[in-house]
Write a protein that holds these residues in place. Structure first.
Motif, PDB file in Angstrom:
ATOM      1  N   HIS A 104      18.638  60.252 -79.827  1.00 54.58           N
ATOM      2  CA  HIS A 104      19.269  58.941 -79.977  1.00 54.58           C
ATOM      3  C   HIS A 104      20.742  59.014 -80.375  1.00 54.58           C
ATOM      4  N   PHE A 105      21.243  60.159 -80.769  1.00 52.81           N
ATOM      5  CA  PHE A 105      22.613  60.209 -81.266  1.00 52.81           C
ATOM      6  C   PHE A 105      23.292  61.541 -80.949  1.00 52.81           C
ATOM      7  N   TYR A 106      24.598  61.573 -81.145  1.00 53.81           N
ATOM      8  CA  TYR A 106      25.408  62.771 -80.955  1.00 53.81           C
ATOM      9  C   TYR A 106      26.458  62.764 -82.056  1.00 53.81           C
ATOM     10  N   ASP A 107      26.171  63.461 -83.137  1.00 53.67           N
ATOM     11  CA  ASP A 107      26.992  63.391 -84.342  1.00 53.67           C
ATOM     12  C   ASP A 107      28.269  64.222 -84.243  1.00 53.67           C
ATOM     13  N   GLN A 108      29.237  63.713 -83.500  1.00 52.06           N
ATOM     14  CA  GLN A 108      30.543  64.361 -83.468  1.00 52.06           C
ATOM     15  C   GLN A 108      31.223  64.133 -84.821  1.00 52.06           C
ATOM     16  N   PRO A 109      31.732  65.177 -85.446  1.00 53.03           N
ATOM     17  CA  PRO A 109      32.250  65.031 -86.808  1.00 53.03           C
ATOM     18  C   PRO A 109      33.625  64.372 -86.893  1.00 53.03           C
ATOM     19  N   THR A 120      31.478  73.241 -93.180  1.00 50.41           N
ATOM     20  CA  THR A 120      30.263  73.958 -92.772  1.00 50.41           C
ATOM     21  C   THR A 120      29.442  73.151 -91.770  1.00 50.41           C
ATOM     22  N   PHE A 121      30.001  72.007 -91.342  1.00 44.39           N
ATOM     23  CA  PHE A 121      29.265  71.134 -90.431  1.00 44.39           C
ATOM     24  C   PHE A 121      29.027  71.825 -89.091  1.00 44.39           C
ATOM     25  N   VAL A 122      27.818  71.659 -88.573  1.00 42.33           N
ATOM     26  CA  VAL A 122      27.453  72.244 -87.284  1.00 42.33           C
ATOM     27  C   VAL A 122      27.069  71.133 -86.317  1.00 42.33           C
ATOM     28  N   LEU A 123      27.764  71.055 -85.200  1.00 42.34           N
ATOM     29  CA  LEU A 123      27.476  70.042 -84.176  1.00 42.34           C
ATOM     30  C   LEU A 123      26.400  70.557 -83.234  1.00 42.34           C
ATOM     31  N   ASN A 124      25.321  69.804 -83.110  1.00 45.45           N
ATOM     32  CA  ASN A 124      24.223  70.185 -82.220  1.00 45.45           C
ATOM     33  C   ASN A 124      24.353  69.420 -80.912  1.00 45.45           C
ATOM     34  N   LYS A 125      24.958  70.050 -79.921  1.00 40.96           N
ATOM     35  CA  LYS A 125      25.161  69.393 -78.637  1.00 40.96           C
ATOM     36  C   LYS A 125      23.881  69.344 -77.816  1.00 40.96           C
ATOM     37  N   ALA A 126      23.030  70.353 -77.969  1.00 41.82           N
ATOM     38  CA  ALA A 126      21.824  70.436 -77.148  1.00 41.82           C
ATOM     39  C   ALA A 126      20.826  69.343 -77.494  1.00 41.82           C
ATOM     40  N   TYR A 127      20.641  69.097 -78.785  1.00 40.54           N
ATOM     41  CA  TYR A 127      19.669  68.099 -79.241  1.00 40.54           C
ATOM     42  C   TYR A 127      20.433  66.811 -79.541  1.00 40.54           C
ATOM     43  N   SER A 128      20.787  66.095 -78.473  1.00 39.59           N
ATOM     44  CA  SER A 128      21.651  64.925 -78.636  1.00 39.59           C
ATOM     45  C   SER A 128      21.395  63.909 -77.531  1.00 39.59           C
ATOM     46  N   HIS A 160      17.299  53.114 -72.475  1.00 34.93           N
ATOM     47  CA  HIS A 160      17.561  52.896 -73.895  1.00 34.93           C
ATOM     48  C   HIS A 160      18.737  53.747 -74.373  1.00 34.93           C
ATOM     49  N   TYR A 161      18.729  55.020 -74.010  1.00 34.60           N
ATOM     50  CA  TYR A 161      19.747  55.934 -74.528  1.00 34.60           C
ATOM     51  C   TYR A 161      21.149  55.628 -74.010  1.00 34.60           C
ATOM     52  N   MET A 162      21.248  55.017 -72.843  1.00 36.30           N
ATOM     53  CA  MET A 162      22.569  54.607 -72.376  1.00 36.30           C
ATOM     54  C   MET A 162      23.160  53.574 -73.336  1.00 36.30           C
ATOM     55  N   GLY A 163      22.319  52.698 -73.853  1.00 36.34           N
ATOM     56  CA  GLY A 163      22.774  51.750 -74.861  1.00 36.34           C
ATOM     57  C   GLY A 163      23.118  52.457 -76.162  1.00 36.34           C
ATOM     58  N   ASP A 164      22.271  53.395 -76.579  1.00 36.06           N
ATOM     59  CA  ASP A 164      22.515  54.140 -77.811  1.00 36.06           C
ATOM     60  C   ASP A 164      23.889  54.803 -77.813  1.00 36.06           C
ATOM     61  N   MET A 165      24.222  55.438 -76.703  1.00 36.32           N
ATOM     62  CA  MET A 165      25.470  56.194 -76.652  1.00 36.32           C
ATOM     63  C   MET A 165      26.694  55.302 -76.835  1.00 36.32           C
ATOM     64  N   HIS A 166      26.569  54.014 -76.547  1.00 41.24           N
ATOM     65  CA  HIS A 166      27.698  53.104 -76.659  1.00 41.24           C
ATOM     66  C   HIS A 166      27.780  52.429 -78.033  1.00 41.24           C
ATOM     67  N   GLN A 167      26.907  52.828 -78.955  1.00 44.38           N
ATOM     68  CA  GLN A 167      27.042  52.380 -80.338  1.00 44.38           C
ATOM     69  C   GLN A 167      27.864  53.465 -81.031  1.00 44.38           C
ATOM     70  N   PRO A 168      29.092  53.155 -81.479  1.00 47.15           N
ATOM     71  CA  PRO A 168      29.988  54.188 -82.000  1.00 47.15           C
ATOM     72  C   PRO A 168      29.391  55.093 -83.061  1.00 47.15           C
ATOM     73  N   LEU A 169      28.541  54.540 -83.904  1.00 48.30           N
ATOM     74  CA  LEU A 169      27.970  55.348 -84.972  1.00 48.30           C
ATOM     75  C   LEU A 169      26.777  56.177 -84.514  1.00 48.30           C
ATOM     76  N   HIS A 170      26.546  56.205 -83.217  1.00 50.19           N
ATOM     77  CA  HIS A 170      25.611  57.167 -82.643  1.00 50.19           C
ATOM     78  C   HIS A 170      26.360  58.255 -81.898  1.00 50.19           C
ATOM     79  N   CYS A 171      27.679  58.208 -82.015  1.00 47.72           N
ATOM     80  CA  CYS A 171      28.513  59.266 -81.438  1.00 47.72           C
ATOM     81  C   CYS A 171      29.448  59.857 -82.488  1.00 47.72           C
ATOM     82  N   ALA A 172      29.214  59.557 -83.750  1.00 47.60           N
ATOM     83  CA  ALA A 172      30.099  60.063 -84.800  1.00 47.60           C
ATOM     84  C   ALA A 172      29.372  60.108 -86.139  1.00 47.60           C
ATOM     85  N   THR A 173      29.845  61.006 -86.992  1.00 46.29           N
ATOM     86  CA  THR A 173      29.401  61.054 -88.380  1.00 46.29           C
ATOM     87  C   THR A 173      30.594  61.459 -89.233  1.00 46.29           C
ATOM     88  N   ARG A 174      30.764  60.790 -90.354  1.00 43.53           N
ATOM     89  CA  ARG A 174      31.915  61.025 -91.237  1.00 43.53           C
ATOM     90  C   ARG A 174      31.612  62.170 -92.206  1.00 43.53           C
TER      91      ARG A 174
END
Length: 319
Positions: A104-109, A120-128, A160-174
């Motif tokens: 459901h998300f892609y936590d780009q830092p 120490t943050f690790v971006l998981n591109k595969a599980y996204s 569903h996931y096409m909608g998820d990707m367009h929610q900014p907080l599913h493409c970022a984490t602070r």
């Protein structure tokens, strides 16, 4: 698997033996490992996005989609019409199927007050969500080499996931010193608002969209269609000429991340009440993103579904 396969008993009409049942359950298990916590957009914005897309989906593609959905029929009482299918991916997660949570998300830092070199943050591109969408697109492109049962499962998730990707907080984490692993897409960014945190505020489009009850009734359907019509008029396809040229979902996610950095986390302070200016301006952004997601979804479906041949639908293994 039981949660993912709600309505499986009705699927017995196309299972002729225990062996076939086992094969299909294994198929779901395989699909769960194709890609790589929290909802993106609430149910109502998702259905509005799908209604926006519906206007641009070609009639023959729409008919094919219904055939594909029927290979994995539902018995859940929450599904009374096609609008609600877009909620399926969240519904099964809500039924405790956590295997798909990362889809459901892609936590780009977004590094806030911290040097990325020291993080120490690790971006998981595969599980996204982005990798899931990308692999789904590739699977649909296989056409005759694919399995219709798999496509039914993937299609329910894809819309569903096409909608998820367009929610900014599913493409970022602070990422901060206090939160070296990120704020879970704004879930840990607490605010004084009835939505409690930044992620929930964006999920509900600044709290401006009243959630309709499910199963949908006439008033709920009218509300969804009215919002879809209003947003399409305010943000017509013509306003997204450049955005709709982008076909790479990874590039799309980068742009959504930029919105998170430049808008979502800006002009708002933790543990304080969001300003009226913030709410008003970001509500416009939410509507714009819902419209863009709908147009992109329609374009992908028109391209991918039409590739499925008549022979594939008629193949005896799918009857």
């Amino acid at each position: 698997i039981h949660a993912a396969y709600m309505g499986y008993q009705q699927g017995k009409k196309f299972m002729t033996s225990k062996k076939q049942c086992t094969i299909n359950l294994i198929s779901v298990c395989i699909l769960l490992t194709l890609a790589g916590s929290s909802f993106a957009w609430s149910a109502t914005p998702h259905m509005i996005m799908y209604a926006i897309a519906r206007k641009d989906i070609l009639p023959n593609v729409w008919n094919r989609m219904q055939q594909i959905f029927d290979y994995m029929p539902e018995k859940d009482v929450n599904f009374t019409n096609w609008y609600e299918l877009v909620c399926w991916a969240d519904d099964i997660k809500n039924a405790h199927l956590k295997a798909q949570e990362g889809w459901h998300f892609y936590d780009q830092p977004f590094y806030d007050g911290i040097d990325p070199e020291n993080s120490t943050f690790v971006l998981n591109k595969a599980y996204s969500v982005v990798n899931t969408l990308n692999q789904s697109i590739e699977y649909f492109k296989k056409s005759d080499n694919g399995v219709m049962f798999h496509k039914s499962f993937l299609l329910r998730n894809f819309i569903h996931y096409m909608g998820d990707m367009h929610q900014p907080l599913h493409c970022a984490t602070r990422v901060t010193k206090k939160l070296p692993d990120g704020d879970r897409g704004g879930n840990l960014f607490l605010i004084k608002h009835h939505e409690k945190n930044l992620h929930a505020l964006w999920d509900t489009m600044m709290g401006k969209i009243k959630n309709v009850n499910r199963p949908l009734k006439a008033d709920g359907i009218n509300a969804i269609e009215n919002w879809a019509s209003t947003i399409r008029k305010e943000f017509p396809r013509e306003k997204f000429t450049e955005e709709l040229k982008v076909k790479d979902v990874w590039e799309m996610a980068k742009k959504i991340f930029e919105i998170a950095v430049n808008e979502t986390y800006k002009e708002i302070v933790e543990n304080e009440v969001p300003s009226e200016k913030y709410i008003a301006f970001r509500f416009q952004t939410c509507k714009k993103l819902i419209a863009l997601a709908g147009y992109r979804l329609a374009d992908f479906l028109n391209e991918l579904i039409k590739q499925i041949s008549d022979d594939e639908f008629l193949h005896k293994q799918y009857k």
